[in-house]
Design an enzyme around this catalytic site. Structure first.
Site, mmCIF file in Angstrom:
data_model
loop_
_atom_site.group_PDB
_atom_site.id
_atom_site.type_symbol
_atom_site.label_atom_id
_atom_site.label_comp_id
_atom_site.label_asym_id
_atom_site.label_seq_id
_atom_site.Cartn_x
_atom_site.Cartn_y
_atom_site.Cartn_z
ATOM 1 N N HIS A 17 -7.678 -5.308 8.704
ATOM 2 C CA HIS A 17 -8.674 -5.400 9.231
ATOM 3 C C HIS A 17 -9.691 -5.974 7.985
ATOM 4 O O HIS A 17 -9.392 -6.643 7.499
ATOM 5 C CB HIS A 17 -8.836 -3.375 9.067
ATOM 6 N N HIS A 20 -9.380 -5.614 4.156
ATOM 7 C CA HIS A 20 -8.586 -6.981 3.832
ATOM 8 C C HIS A 20 -9.123 -7.998 2.975
ATOM 9 O O HIS A 20 -9.356 -9.157 2.531
ATOM 10 C CB HIS A 20 -7.850 -6.755 4.951
ATOM 11 N N CYS A 125 1.621 13.661 0.371
ATOM 12 C CA CYS A 125 1.312 12.658 1.304
ATOM 13 C C CYS A 125 1.756 11.597 1.721
ATOM 14 O O CYS A 125 1.822 10.452 1.184
ATOM 15 C CB CYS A 125 -0.436 12.292 1.091
ATOM 16 N N CYS A 128 -0.373 7.794 2.298
ATOM 17 C CA CYS A 128 -0.329 7.302 0.700
ATOM 18 C C CYS A 128 1.061 6.972 -0.166
ATOM 19 O O CYS A 128 0.981 6.106 -1.154
ATOM 20 C CB CYS A 128 -0.982 8.028 -1.199
ATOM 21 N N CYS A 143 -5.339 15.337 1.830
ATOM 22 C CA CYS A 143 -6.031 14.098 1.617
ATOM 23 C C CYS A 143 -7.136 13.898 0.988
ATOM 24 O O CYS A 143 -7.188 13.741 2.083
ATOM 25 C CB CYS A 143 -4.687 13.163 1.729
ATOM 26 N N HIS A 146 -7.354 9.951 3.433
ATOM 27 C CA HIS A 146 -6.637 9.854 4.730
ATOM 28 C C HIS A 146 -7.719 11.533 5.151
ATOM 29 O O HIS A 146 -7.490 11.722 6.691
ATOM 30 C CB HIS A 146 -5.029 9.706 5.231
ATOM 31 N N LYS A 296 -17.832 6.167 7.910
ATOM 32 C CA LYS A 296 -16.377 5.444 7.839
ATOM 33 C C LYS A 296 -16.152 4.605 9.437
ATOM 34 O O LYS A 296 -16.535 5.512 9.880
ATOM 35 C CB LYS A 296 -15.376 6.262 7.476
ATOM 36 N N LYS A 299 -12.846 4.103 14.892
ATOM 37 C CA LYS A 299 -12.253 3.620 16.817
ATOM 38 C C LYS A 299 -12.809 4.573 17.674
ATOM 39 O O LYS A 299 -13.624 3.985 18.546
ATOM 40 C CB LYS A 299 -10.812 3.054 17.104
HETATM 41 ZN ZN LIG Z 1 -3.352 9.777 1.805
#
Ligand SMILES: [Zn+2]
Length: 500
Positions: A17, A20, A125, A128, A143, A146, A296, A299
């Site tokens: 994405h 990166h 998590c 992670c 988390c 996340h 953030k 979608k």
């Molecule tokens: Zn996490």
């Protein structure tokens, strides 16, 4: 001088994405700039392929982890190629040479007495692949990264004595105030250390998809230790028959996102100390890219900017430019297609592209296709004198956004110069012939100099333009505004940034 720079390696359970792309581009700008300055650069990127999330994703798809890793590693390689990233090697943590070297280094850590067996119980998590300590867990037992529920896990593990490195880490931070940059991330890392370090799990007993622990083959290493070591192991096999560690280790810069700060600024230096290896000079922490609405990207919010969409529509250099221009490196920044278009139209097409086509057209028309070999305008030249040194100094502090801003001021200055001098007016009177020649020599020279500085940001475009100006060299010392026009013969140039 050697300069070793790395991106984080990308985890292959997901698709590439924009985040990166952003990390690779910013790292590439720094690497290309250092190469321009004649430094001995090694630039590493790659993929992180072991651990539970990959094993789980593969199981969900009914395939072997290796198949999933092969498929997704290929996608990350393709992204790097499309971004025109100039990495010297692409590491995959499933490379057998990497695995062997991970075992070798961690066996040394074990023999040095930094490892013991115990029971680990904690909040975990799965995304992670990490146990969370109490003070980082969000309300509702989520988390912190996340925001998904953590699970209670307990198992017999090998442990790394992270707690015994507390004092040495505190000393490292005191002695190297730029070990972590920018400063607020240094403070964040240091306060994590100051809050008291707990030993961390080094292995997993339940998992098969990983690097086997050499002194206990029923375990594999916890994926983070395997992954972190990529920065070191890559140098041992990136060039067949050659060990590059003496030449490039320790790394000059690890460029990472802030979600993996703890691993790179606490675990990683402690692990290197335990293995008696030298520590990297700097860890540079960049921010997150947010949707155009400042939230953030997701979608469901419909605010995701897809790098491939930008690449298809505007091209590689436009994406590189946009991300370096619009998001101050080290901070979070909102990005979106409308902003890409605005930067493309107003800056790339109208400012830089137009300056290039005007300058070339006027040289073709008024001075017979040659950049006049006469003295350049010394007043204009003086505005460019300090630019290369300023850009180098700012990039040495890993600030590609600020450096680009400095360069762009000069692009705008050259456009104003065209208006001030109005070469088309000068061309009307034979009395102004000398002034016309000086003007075009100066424009050709200014355009050449800024393009050398823009080369790390937009390698393809600047190569085309410098080629058309008859001065293809991109070495950093060529960024100086010369006292004389080059005399080179120009060649025709298609629009650098055509209307979209
Ligand atoms: Zn996490």
């Amino acid at each position: 001088m050697s300069f070793y720079i790395t991106t984080a390696i990308d985890y292959v359970n997901a698709q590439p994405h924009l985040g990166h792309a952003y990390e690779k581009i910013s790292t590439d700008v720094l690497a290309r700039h250092k190469r321009q300055r004649g430094e001995d650069v090694f630039f590493l990127t790659g993929t992180d392929e072991h651990g539970e999330p990959v094993a789980d994703a593969a199981r969900d798809q009914g395939i072997e982890p290796r198949v999933l890793a092969d498929r997704n590693a290929e996608r990350f390689k393709k992204l790097a190629a499309r971004l025109n990233v100039s990495n010297d090697f692409f590491i995959r943590t499933t490379d057998p040479q990497h695995e062997t070297m991970v075992q070798e280094v961690l066996l040394r850590v074990y023999r040095n007495g930094h490892v013991y067996k115990g029971i680990y119980e904690g909040w975990y998590c799965p995304r992670c692949a990490d146990f969370k300590v109490e003070n980082e867990i969000l309300e509702g037992n989520l988390c912190p990264i996340h925001e998904i529920p953590l699970t209670r896990e307990s198992e017999e593990n090998w442990f790394f004595r992270l707690s015994s490195f507390q004092e040495r880490l505190v000393r490292l931070y005191a002695e190297q105030p730029d070990f972590v940059m920018p400063r607020h991330h240094y403070n964040e890392a240091l306060s994590f250390i100051d809050s008291g370090l707990q030993d961390v799990s080094l292995s997993r007993a339940k998992l098969k998809w990983g690097v086997q622990v050499p002194w206990d083959p029923s375990h594999v290493f916890y994926v983070w230790f395997d992954a972190l070591l990529n920065y070191y192991t890559a140098l041992t096999y990136a060039r067949a028959g050659e060990d590059l560690t003496a030449r490039y280790w320790p790394a000059t810069y690890h460029v990472i996102g802030k979600d993996i700060l703890k691993f790179h600024t606490v675990y990683w230096p402690a692990l290197l100390m335990a293995a008696e290896l030298d520590l990297p000079h700097h860890v540079f922490v960049h921010g997150f890219l947010l949707g155009a609405d400042g939230r953030k990207m997701s979608k469901s919010l419909g605010n995701v900017l897809d790098p491939f969409e930008v690449l298809d529509q505007f091209g590689t250099d436009a994406l590189r430019f946009y991300l370096m221009r619009d998001v101050p490196f080290g901070a979070d920044g909102a990005v979106g297609m409308a902003a890409v278009r605005t930067r493309y139209d107003t800056e790339l097409a109208n400012e830089y592209g137009n300056l290039a086509s005007r300058t070339i057209a006027m040289i073709a028309r008024y001075t017979n296709g040659h950049i006049p070999d006469v003295a350049t305008d010394s007043a204009l030249a003086s505005e460019f004198d300090v630019l290369p040194a300023e850009v180098a100094a700012v990039l040495d502090r890993a600030d590609p956004t600020r450096a680009l801003d400095l360069i762009w001021h000069r692009v705008r200055r050259l456009n104003r110069y065209v208006e001030e001098r109005s070469p088309w007016e000068l061309a009307r009177s034979p009395d102004d012939a000398d002034r016309l020649r000086e003007t075009l020599a100066s424009l050709g020279e200014g355009l050449r100099a800024v393009s050398v500085l823009l080369h790390p940001y937009m390698p393809e475009t600047t190569e085309r333009l410098l080629g058309a100006l008859g001065s293809p060299a991109t070495e950093f010392d060529r960024a100086l505004f010369a006292e004389h026009g080059s005399g080179a013969r120009i060649s025709p140039l298609e629009p650098l940034f055509p209307k979209q």
